[in-house]
Write an enzyme that holds these catalytic residues in place. Structure first.
Site, PDB file in Angstrom:
ATOM      1  N   SER A 196       1.123   2.112  -0.626  1.00 35.90           N
ATOM      2  CA  SER A 196       0.906   0.984  -0.181  1.00 35.90           C
ATOM      3  C   SER A 196       0.435  -0.282  -1.668  1.00 35.90           C
ATOM      4  O   SER A 196       0.508  -1.080  -1.155  1.00 35.90           O
ATOM      5  CB  SER A 196       1.145   0.045   1.180  1.00 35.90           C
ATOM      6  OG  SER A 196       1.209   1.345   2.032  1.00 35.90           O
ATOM      7  N   ARG A 197       0.250   0.198  -2.323  1.00 32.28           N
ATOM      8  CA  ARG A 197      -0.615  -0.732  -3.778  1.00 32.28           C
ATOM      9  C   ARG A 197      -1.940  -1.918  -3.097  1.00 32.28           C
ATOM     10  O   ARG A 197      -1.733  -2.711  -3.704  1.00 32.28           O
ATOM     11  CB  ARG A 197       0.649  -2.108  -3.750  1.00 32.28           C
ATOM     12  CG  ARG A 197       1.726  -1.135  -5.189  1.00 32.28           C
ATOM     13  CD  ARG A 197       1.516  -0.185  -6.043  1.00 32.28           C
ATOM     14  NE  ARG A 197       2.803   0.002  -6.890  1.00 32.28           N
ATOM     15  CZ  ARG A 197       3.258   1.302  -7.121  1.00 32.28           C
ATOM     16  NH1 ARG A 197       2.730   2.100  -6.312  1.00 32.28           N
ATOM     17  NH2 ARG A 197       4.418   1.094  -7.842  1.00 32.28           N
ATOM     18  N   LEU A 198      -2.464  -0.436  -2.319  1.00 31.00           N
ATOM     19  CA  LEU A 198      -3.767  -1.284  -1.406  1.00 31.00           C
ATOM     20  C   LEU A 198      -4.561  -0.819  -2.980  1.00 31.00           C
ATOM     21  O   LEU A 198      -5.616  -0.230  -2.372  1.00 31.00           O
ATOM     22  CB  LEU A 198      -3.428  -1.321  -0.465  1.00 31.00           C
ATOM     23  CG  LEU A 198      -2.857  -2.135   0.719  1.00 31.00           C
ATOM     24  CD1 LEU A 198      -2.688  -1.647   1.987  1.00 31.00           C
ATOM     25  CD2 LEU A 198      -2.773  -3.443   0.285  1.00 31.00           C
TER      26      LEU A 198
END
Length: 226
Positions: A196-198
């Site tokens: 999730s691009r975290l």
């Protein structure tokens, strides 16, 4: 062509926690570098490939070069001293390096200042290069225009006649216009891709007491948002 905006890769193999981080940026870099090497060339074909960004009178330029050494002082590369990258460093020694190890969903970003390595280091490295690479260093006026690839081939052939391959490390002298740069880092960021691009971003920043990469007291660590 494919729409680049539609391509998605979900990162999520690993997590980089503060407790996982080595005490110094040198130890952490060496740890990750060896893990990339162990992952094999199918994952990362050239672990020592890095993007070097410089600034000259015309603005920013970037290119891929090869890391040829890392120690407590910093990161070392070699090049033609008349090249665009060398002229950029002469104009402004502030540079950045990026190791894009995307096959293992990692990258390392370095910010620092470049300086020439001592001449004896350059000569020692140059004699370790393959014969063809030593000839190539003489044949190419790096970054200068050339009318055709055959021009370089002809020049290299002439140089092979001048300096035949004798099997000796000293058969081709080190060009006076060829040398190395040491990048003394003041910031080293370790980036780990997550779902999730975290992504994880843990950054060593110099505290002002020194920049030796193997001294924990020279560095503070902070997490940055992705």
């Amino acid at each position: 062509m494919e729409d680049p905006a539609g391509r998605r890769v979900d990162y999520g193999q690993r997590h980089l926690a503060e407790s996982d981080l080595a005490a110094t940026p040198l130890e952490q870099f060496e740890r990750w570098y060896q893990q990339v090497v162990d992952a094999g060339t199918a994952a990362v074909p050239e672990p020592n490939a890095m993007t070097l960004s410089t600034v000259d009178e015309d603005g920013v330029s970037a290119r891929t070069v090869l890391l040829k050494g890392v120690d407590a002082r910093g990161f070392v590369l070699y090049t033609n001293l008349r090249s665009r990258k060398a002229r950029g460093i002469a104009h402004d020694p502030r540079v950045s390096l990026v190791f894009g190890w995307f096959g293992v969903q990692r990258q390392v970003c370095v910010r620092g200042r470049a300086e020439e390595v001592p001449r004896e280091e350059t000569e020692a490295y140059f004699t370790s290069r393959p014969y063809g690479s030593r000839i190539g260093a003489w044949a190419s006026e790096q970054s200068a225009p050339v009318d055709a690839a055959t021009t370089l081939d002809e020049r290299a052939a002439q140089l092979r006649q001048r300096w035949p391959d004798t099997g000796s490390a000293a058969d081709v002298p080190t060009p006076p216009h060829w040398g190395g740069f040491l990048v003394r880092a003041h910031e080293v960021e370790f980036w780990q891709g997550r779902t999730s691009r975290l992504h994880d971003r843990l950054v060593f920043s110099a505290t002002g007491t020194g920049t030796a990469l193997d001294v924990a007291g020279n560095w503070s660590v902070a997490r940055r948002q992705p």
